[in-house]
Design an enzyme around this catalytic site. Structure first.
Site, PDB file in Angstrom:
ATOM      1  N   HIS A  40       0.831  -1.208   0.000  1.00 55.13           N
ATOM      2  CA  HIS A  40       0.000   0.000   0.000  1.00 55.13           C
ATOM      3  C   HIS A  40       0.867   1.260   0.000  1.00 55.13           C
ATOM      4  O   HIS A  40       0.494   2.270  -0.585  1.00 55.13           O
ATOM      5  CB  HIS A  40      -0.940   0.000   1.213  1.00 55.13           C
ATOM      6  CG  HIS A  40      -0.238  -0.191   2.517  1.00 55.13           C
ATOM      7  ND1 HIS A  40       0.334  -1.406   2.870  1.00 55.13           N
ATOM      8  CD2 HIS A  40       0.022   0.660   3.550  1.00 55.13           C
ATOM      9  CE1 HIS A  40       0.888  -1.279   4.070  1.00 55.13           C
ATOM     10  NE2 HIS A  40       0.723  -0.036   4.492  1.00 55.13           N
ATOM     11  N   HIS A  99      27.378  -1.652 -11.723  1.00 56.66           N
ATOM     12  CA  HIS A  99      28.320  -2.307 -10.797  1.00 56.66           C
ATOM     13  C   HIS A  99      27.773  -3.561 -10.131  1.00 56.66           C
ATOM     14  O   HIS A  99      28.545  -4.456  -9.787  1.00 56.66           O
ATOM     15  CB  HIS A  99      28.746  -1.324  -9.692  1.00 56.66           C
ATOM     16  CG  HIS A  99      29.642  -0.234 -10.189  1.00 56.66           C
ATOM     17  ND1 HIS A  99      30.237   0.690  -9.350  1.00 56.66           N
ATOM     18  CD2 HIS A  99      30.052   0.086 -11.446  1.00 56.66           C
ATOM     19  CE1 HIS A  99      30.965   1.537 -10.067  1.00 56.66           C
ATOM     20  NE2 HIS A  99      30.864   1.199 -11.345  1.00 56.66           N
ATOM     21  N   ARG A 128      35.704  -6.432 -13.289  1.00 52.21           N
ATOM     22  CA  ARG A 128      35.997  -6.641 -11.862  1.00 52.21           C
ATOM     23  C   ARG A 128      34.718  -6.826 -11.038  1.00 52.21           C
ATOM     24  O   ARG A 128      34.736  -7.450  -9.987  1.00 52.21           O
ATOM     25  CB  ARG A 128      36.815  -5.480 -11.304  1.00 52.21           C
ATOM     26  CG  ARG A 128      36.067  -4.152 -11.238  1.00 52.21           C
ATOM     27  CD  ARG A 128      36.995  -2.991 -10.905  1.00 52.21           C
ATOM     28  NE  ARG A 128      36.270  -1.747 -10.626  1.00 52.21           N
ATOM     29  CZ  ARG A 128      35.751  -0.945 -11.551  1.00 52.21           C
ATOM     30  NH1 ARG A 128      35.855  -1.259 -12.837  1.00 52.21           N
ATOM     31  NH2 ARG A 128      35.132   0.176 -11.199  1.00 52.21           N
TER      32      ARG A 128
HETATM   33  C1  RB5 Z   1       4.145   0.056   5.520  1.00 51.44           C
HETATM   34  O1  RB5 Z   1       3.611   0.917   6.461  1.00 51.44           O
HETATM   35  C2  RB5 Z   1       5.665   0.117   5.537  1.00 51.44           C
HETATM   36  O2  RB5 Z   1       6.160  -0.473   6.673  1.00 51.44           O
HETATM   37  C3  RB5 Z   1       6.211  -0.555   4.309  1.00 51.44           C
HETATM   38  O3  RB5 Z   1       5.694   0.060   3.175  1.00 51.44           O
HETATM   39  C4  RB5 Z   1       7.715  -0.517   4.134  1.00 51.44           C
HETATM   40  O4  RB5 Z   1       8.219   0.766   4.300  1.00 51.44           O
HETATM   41  C5  RB5 Z   1       8.483  -1.524   4.855  1.00 51.44           C
HETATM   42  O5  RB5 Z   1       9.710  -1.641   4.746  1.00 51.44           O
END
Ligand code: RB5
Length: 149
Positions: free
Chosen positions: A14, A103, A137
């Site tokens: 989300h 890289h 490398r």
């Molecule tokens: C969601 O609130 C948040 O924790 C998620 O989108 C993310 O940032 C997690 O690493």
């Protein structure tokens, strides 16, 4: 330039949903086909539920390069990097998006959906998709990543 015939897989939770929708529209305008792994709304979800399927598909060789985002980009990156054949890089500038290809031969870009303006994210994605791995490398370094002590 990347072949526009390839399908670009994309996933978010989300926290990255709005950016994902923006990027899907832009990629389609540029002529790419997109495989959308969700999320499909801003309703709260757990990022691994969308990131695992994307990362597995990259790991299985179904898609060469993928795009993902969560709020910070960190949870998505940590999840995707559990797969042996995935190198996911967290980026918040265009230069970093170039460097993870040059890289690190990254095959997924992880973008902090709540911390980057959408136009910069688009530029990062364009650079990520159109930059080739330098090799040399950097091959030796990449091979050492999985050699834990
Ligand atoms: C969601 O609130 C948040 O924790 C998620 O989108 C993310 O940032 C997690 O690493």
């Amino acid at each position: 330039m990347i072949d526009k015939g390839i399908v670009i897989p994309i996933a978010s939770d989300h926290g990255g949903f709005a950016m994902k929708e923006f990027l899907i529209d832009k990629l389609k305008e540029e002529g790419f086909s997109v495989k959308d792994f969700g999320a499909f709304s801003e309703e709260s979800v757990d990022y691994p539920d969308m990131i695992h399927p994307l990362a597995k598909a990259i790991n299985d060789g179904i898609y060469p390069l993928g795009i993902m985002m969560c709020g910070s980009g960190n949870g998505a990156q940590m999840t995707a990097n559990k797969y042996k054949g995935v190198r996911a890089g967290l980026c918040w500038t265009v230069e970093q998006a170039e460097l993870i290809r040059l890289h690190n031969n990254a095959n997924i870009i992880s973008i902090p959906g709540r911390f980057i303006v959408f136009d910069v994210a688009l530029e990062m994605v364009q650079v990520f998709l159109n930059t080739e791995f330098e090799g040399g490398r950097h091959n030796i370094r990449i091979e050492k990543i999985s050699k834990t002590l």
